[in-house]
Design a protein around this motif. Structure first.
Motif, PDB file in Angstrom:
ATOM      1  N   ARG A 224       0.761  -1.174   0.008  1.00  0.00           N
ATOM      2  CA  ARG A 224      -0.085   0.051  -0.014  1.00  0.00           C
ATOM      3  C   ARG A 224       0.990   1.365  -0.024  1.00  0.00           C
ATOM      4  N   GLN A 225       0.545   2.301  -0.898  1.00  0.00           N
ATOM      5  CA  GLN A 225       1.362   3.582  -1.027  1.00  0.00           C
ATOM      6  C   GLN A 225       0.352   4.464  -0.271  1.00  0.00           C
ATOM      7  N   VAL A 226       1.159   5.144   0.618  1.00  0.00           N
ATOM      8  CA  VAL A 226       0.242   6.466   1.077  1.00  0.00           C
ATOM      9  C   VAL A 226       1.455   7.567   0.759  1.00  0.00           C
ATOM     10  N   ASP A 227       0.433   8.648   0.187  1.00  0.00           N
ATOM     11  CA  ASP A 227       1.230   9.889  -0.453  1.00  0.00           C
ATOM     12  C   ASP A 227       1.112  10.769   0.659  1.00  0.00           C
ATOM     13  N   THR A 228       2.243  11.240   1.376  1.00  0.00           N
ATOM     14  CA  THR A 228       2.137  12.149   2.268  1.00  0.00           C
ATOM     15  C   THR A 228       2.579  13.382   2.004  1.00  0.00           C
ATOM     16  N   LEU A 229       1.989  14.615   2.642  1.00  0.00           N
ATOM     17  CA  LEU A 229       2.387  15.918   2.085  1.00  0.00           C
ATOM     18  C   LEU A 229       3.210  16.642   3.117  1.00  0.00           C
ATOM     19  N   GLN A 230       4.258  17.239   2.602  1.00  0.00           N
ATOM     20  CA  GLN A 230       5.030  17.919   3.466  1.00  0.00           C
ATOM     21  C   GLN A 230       4.463  19.127   4.027  1.00  0.00           C
ATOM     22  N   SER A 231       4.403  19.216   5.325  1.00  0.00           N
ATOM     23  CA  SER A 231       3.621  20.535   5.887  1.00  0.00           C
ATOM     24  C   SER A 231       4.506  21.685   5.098  1.00  0.00           C
ATOM     25  N   GLY A 232       3.576  22.765   4.890  1.00  0.00           N
ATOM     26  CA  GLY A 232       4.179  24.078   4.290  1.00  0.00           C
ATOM     27  C   GLY A 232       4.689  24.034   2.850  1.00  0.00           C
ATOM     28  N   ASN A 233       4.370  22.866   2.061  1.00  0.00           N
ATOM     29  CA  ASN A 233       4.809  23.084   0.898  1.00  0.00           C
ATOM     30  C   ASN A 233       3.913  21.927  -0.023  1.00  0.00           C
ATOM     31  N   ASP A 234       2.982  22.573  -0.619  1.00  0.00           N
ATOM     32  CA  ASP A 234       1.828  21.938  -1.280  1.00  0.00           C
ATOM     33  C   ASP A 234       2.191  20.828  -2.447  1.00  0.00           C
ATOM     34  N   ALA A 235       3.567  21.126  -2.658  1.00  0.00           N
ATOM     35  CA  ALA A 235       4.099  20.346  -3.909  1.00  0.00           C
ATOM     36  C   ALA A 235       5.004  19.163  -3.663  1.00  0.00           C
ATOM     37  N   ALA A 236       5.425  19.110  -2.340  1.00  0.00           N
ATOM     38  CA  ALA A 236       6.444  18.343  -1.729  1.00  0.00           C
ATOM     39  C   ALA A 236       5.466  17.063  -1.441  1.00  0.00           C
ATOM     40  N   VAL A 237       5.633  16.041  -2.173  1.00  0.00           N
ATOM     41  CA  VAL A 237       4.924  14.805  -2.007  1.00  0.00           C
ATOM     42  C   VAL A 237       6.063  13.741  -1.733  1.00  0.00           C
ATOM     43  N   VAL A 238       5.653  13.056  -0.440  1.00  0.00           N
ATOM     44  CA  VAL A 238       6.346  11.953   0.194  1.00  0.00           C
ATOM     45  C   VAL A 238       6.096  10.769   0.057  1.00  0.00           C
ATOM     46  N   PRO A 239       5.925   9.870  -0.959  1.00  0.00           N
ATOM     47  CA  PRO A 239       5.173   8.682  -1.083  1.00  0.00           C
ATOM     48  C   PRO A 239       6.052   7.536   0.042  1.00  0.00           C
ATOM     49  N   VAL A 240       5.047   6.956   0.686  1.00  0.00           N
ATOM     50  CA  VAL A 240       5.677   6.132   1.746  1.00  0.00           C
ATOM     51  C   VAL A 240       5.020   4.596   1.346  1.00  0.00           C
ATOM     52  N   GLN A 241       5.726   3.599   0.985  1.00  0.00           N
ATOM     53  CA  GLN A 241       5.076   2.201   0.684  1.00  0.00           C
ATOM     54  C   GLN A 241       5.300   1.590   2.066  1.00  0.00           C
ATOM     55  N   ILE A 242       3.961   0.772   2.154  1.00  0.00           N
ATOM     56  CA  ILE A 242       3.650  -0.088   3.497  1.00  0.00           C
ATOM     57  C   ILE A 242       3.470  -1.169   3.469  1.00  0.00           C
ATOM     58  N   GLN A 243       4.124  -2.397   3.946  1.00  0.00           N
ATOM     59  CA  GLN A 243       3.700  -3.577   3.989  1.00  0.00           C
ATOM     60  C   GLN A 243       3.498  -4.191   5.406  1.00  0.00           C
ATOM     61  N   ALA A 244       2.560  -5.329   5.578  1.00  0.00           N
ATOM     62  CA  ALA A 244       2.609  -5.884   6.996  1.00  0.00           C
ATOM     63  C   ALA A 244       2.352  -7.280   6.718  1.00  0.00           C
ATOM     64  N   LEU A 245       3.000  -8.062   8.072  1.00  0.00           N
ATOM     65  CA  LEU A 245       2.882  -9.547   7.673  1.00  0.00           C
ATOM     66  C   LEU A 245       2.623  -9.913   9.245  1.00  0.00           C
ATOM     67  N   ARG A 246       2.068 -11.204   9.583  1.00  0.00           N
ATOM     68  CA  ARG A 246       1.587 -11.601  10.734  1.00  0.00           C
ATOM     69  C   ARG A 246       2.356 -12.995  10.834  1.00  0.00           C
ATOM     70  N   GLN A 247       3.142 -13.272  11.945  1.00  0.00           N
ATOM     71  CA  GLN A 247       3.591 -14.899  12.055  1.00  0.00           C
ATOM     72  C   GLN A 247       3.416 -15.181  13.441  1.00  0.00           C
ATOM     73  N   GLY A 248       2.503 -15.954  13.573  1.00  0.00           N
ATOM     74  CA  GLY A 248       2.368 -16.246  15.114  1.00  0.00           C
ATOM     75  C   GLY A 248       1.571 -15.129  15.879  1.00  0.00           C
ATOM     76  N   GLU A 249       2.284 -14.785  16.936  1.00  0.00           N
ATOM     77  CA  GLU A 249       2.033 -13.846  17.695  1.00  0.00           C
ATOM     78  C   GLU A 249       2.912 -12.434  17.524  1.00  0.00           C
ATOM     79  N   VAL A 250       3.318 -12.256  16.317  1.00  0.00           N
ATOM     80  CA  VAL A 250       4.189 -11.288  16.186  1.00  0.00           C
ATOM     81  C   VAL A 250       3.760 -10.675  14.705  1.00  0.00           C
ATOM     82  N   ILE A 251       4.090  -9.254  14.751  1.00  0.00           N
ATOM     83  CA  ILE A 251       3.390  -8.584  13.498  1.00  0.00           C
ATOM     84  C   ILE A 251       4.746  -7.827  12.719  1.00  0.00           C
ATOM     85  N   TYR A 252       4.998  -7.892  11.625  1.00  0.00           N
ATOM     86  CA  TYR A 252       6.174  -7.165  10.806  1.00  0.00           C
ATOM     87  C   TYR A 252       5.552  -6.084   9.927  1.00  0.00           C
TER      88      TYR A 252
END
Length: 541
Positions: free
Chosen positions: A235-263
């Motif tokens: 999943r990609q979340v496009d974040t906006l730099q505060s104070g700059n309407d054109a400064a987009v910082v995309p953050v790619q996120i993944q998550a996995l669960r293995q037993g009782e642990v989340i990664y």
């Protein structure tokens, strides 16, 4: 609304639009004064409300949506009755007096302004503040200024053409309609309050968390080349730099669960890593902190890269309504030194905050576990008040700044290197050297003494002192980050169960936000709509 005739309906709609317009404008101006202050918003700052402005702005947006639906209903009813009742037969004489062509044109302009703001607001919420490269947010801001100018001109026109500015607050309604008008007004407020959580739920985005087999290996090293990550949707979340309407910082996120642990895996672009954190330089007056804003809690040059991850039970905008904006948004608490905002959760709520810091948490294989709670009491002697933001309890270890009190920037270091040669790499290093983390091990230093301080003027020394791994609640998240070819990759892991009252159990339905700090102390990118963790049932092989 069905009980009213055409004229009472339109008067009531106008009356309801007035407070919504006021709330939208003042909350929007406060948002601008916090993120992108201009001369006018600064001038009006003392008159603007403080607190959870994103929540208030979203409440008003829900009110506008309901009011637009009511207006469409009014239009439909009016079209049905227009042939039987000409406008001149239903409108009071004072109203007909104000039907000047200019005033008529103004009314249509106001409708289009409101419609444009509502449509663009919907697009910004659904598509994010970065939608269309931030240009829509800029357009929304300019239309809001246009609405403010329109309100002034419309009021003056009403006074000049009809002499009835008073009707904005006290509209001309037959007495038999006033009780219904009050009930409708109260109902709109209640419906907006109900519509806000419903709207948040209907528009939520999800982050799938697949189960993986127990024999798959995930190494927390910031590499993310493990085969297990191939099973996790991105999943990609496009974040906006505060104070700059054109400064987009995309953050790619993944998550996995293995037993009782989340990664988790987070990755975001950064052209150069920032691995300096307020270094010290020897001057004729003594050791000075290198900074261009640290004294105002707003350093944007000599600071490390960071990433914050927030978890909350509720999807309210701006990190579960934790952003309290204004110079003194918390009643009875100190004013914020930057005059922008505090983080504090509503009463009875807790937001779990994971804070990775490129320099200070380097080498620990951990990040700094923190939280937003209700505003803490003030303590005499505190260097700065942080509202509801605190680190989780620490039993031992961690890091320290190499000074006791920053003062005016001239400090006495706590410790000096045992071997002066340890400082040699920092004298020739470039500001963006990806291989040099600006810190010293506590155990490679000794307590400061003037006799040992024989360093020449111009000597540069890191201010971060690494001790040992964080022990206690503050160190219960494993994490390693790596910068490679213009991208930071952070891998993190924690038990699903909460191990203290300062943590949240990471389960299906928990909401998450991310914020990127690019060599910045407090200014970071942001997104409004959170991701909801969505756990899968079976194990993927």
């Amino acid at each position: 609304m069905l009980l009213f005739g055409p004229y009472p309906r339109i008067v009531l709609l106008h009356w309801l639009a007035t407070p919504l317009c006021l709330i939208s404008l003042v909350s929007g101006l406060r948002l601008q004064a916090t993120s992108r202050p201009d001369n006018l918003s600064r001038a009006l700052a003392s008159l603007l409300p403080q607190g959870d402005m994103y929540g208030l702005h979203l409440w008003a947006a829900c009110g506008w949506l309901l009011l637009c639906c009511a207006y469409l209903g009014h239009r439909q009813l009016s079209q049905r009755g227009r042939r039987r009742n000409p406008p001149s037969a239903t409108l009071p004489a004072a109203t007909l007096k104000g039907h000047h062509p200019f005033n008529h044109w103004l009314i249509h302009l106001g409708r289009w302004l409101v419609l444009g703001l509502v449509i663009i607001g919907l697009m910004l919420w659904l598509g994010g503040s970065t939608f269309a490269g931030g240009r829509l947010l800029m357009l929304h801001r300019w239309l809001a200024w246009g609405l403010l100018v329109y309100v002034v001109i419309h009021s003056l026109a009403q006074w000049a053409l009809a002499g009835r500015v008073r009707a904005i607050l006290l509209p001309h309604l037959p007495r038999r309609h006033w009780l219904t008008a009050v009930l409708v007004t109260v109902s709109l407020g209640g419906m907006s309050s109900l519509a806000r959580p419903a709207w948040l739920w209907l528009t939520q985005a999800t982050l799938p968390v697949p189960n993986i087999a127990a024999d798959l290996i995930i190494t927390i090293d910031g590499d993310a080349s493990d085969s297990a990550w191939q099973q996790a949707p991105v999943r990609q979340v496009d974040t906006l730099q505060s104070g700059n309407d054109a400064a987009v910082v995309p953050v790619q996120i993944q998550a996995l669960r293995q037993g009782e642990v989340i990664y988790f895996r987070f990755s975001w672009p950064d052209t150069s890593p920032s691995l300096r954190h307020l270094p010290l330089v020897k001057t004729a007056e003594g050791w000075r902190i290198q900074q261009h804003g640290f004294s105002q809690r707003d350093e944007t040059e000599f600071y490390e890269d960071k990433l914050a991850v927030l978890f909350a039970r509720h999807p309210d905008a701006a990190g579960a309504s934790t952003l309290q904006q204004g110079p003194q948004p918390l009643a009875g608490k100190p004013a914020h030194i930057t005059g922008r905002a505090y983080h504090a959760a509503p009463a009875g709520e807790l937001v779990d905050v994971w804070h990775w810091k490129a320099v200070r948490t380097h080498g620990f294989n951990q990040l700094d576990d923190s939280h937003f709670g209700p505003a803490y009491p003030t303590v005499p002697g505190d260097i700065h008040y942080t509202g509801g933001y605190r680190s989780d309890p620490l039993q031992a270890g961690g890091y320290a700044e190499n000074w006791s009190w920053p003062g005016d920037g001239i400090v006495t270091p706590k410790r000096l290197p045992r071997d002066p040669a340890l400082l040699a790499p920092f004298q020739q290093a470039g500001a963006d050297d990806p291989n040099l983390y600006w810190g010293l091990s506590w155990y490679e230093t000794r307590p400061y003494s003037a006799q040992d301080d024989h360093y020449p003027i111009g000597t540069v020394m890191p201010s971060v002192l690494w001790k040992t791994r964080l022990e206690g609640d503050r160190g219960d998240v494993r994490a390693v980050a790596r910068w490679y070819r213009g991208v930071w990759t952070l891998e993190a892991a924690r038990a699903l169960a909460a191990t203290s009252r300062f943590d949240l159990e990471l389960q299906d339905g928990i909401y998450m936000w991310v914020a990127v700090f690019d060599h910045s102390q407090t200014r970071h990118s942001y997104h409004l709509r959170p991701l909801r963790l969505q756990f899968s049932g079976g194990v993927r092989l």
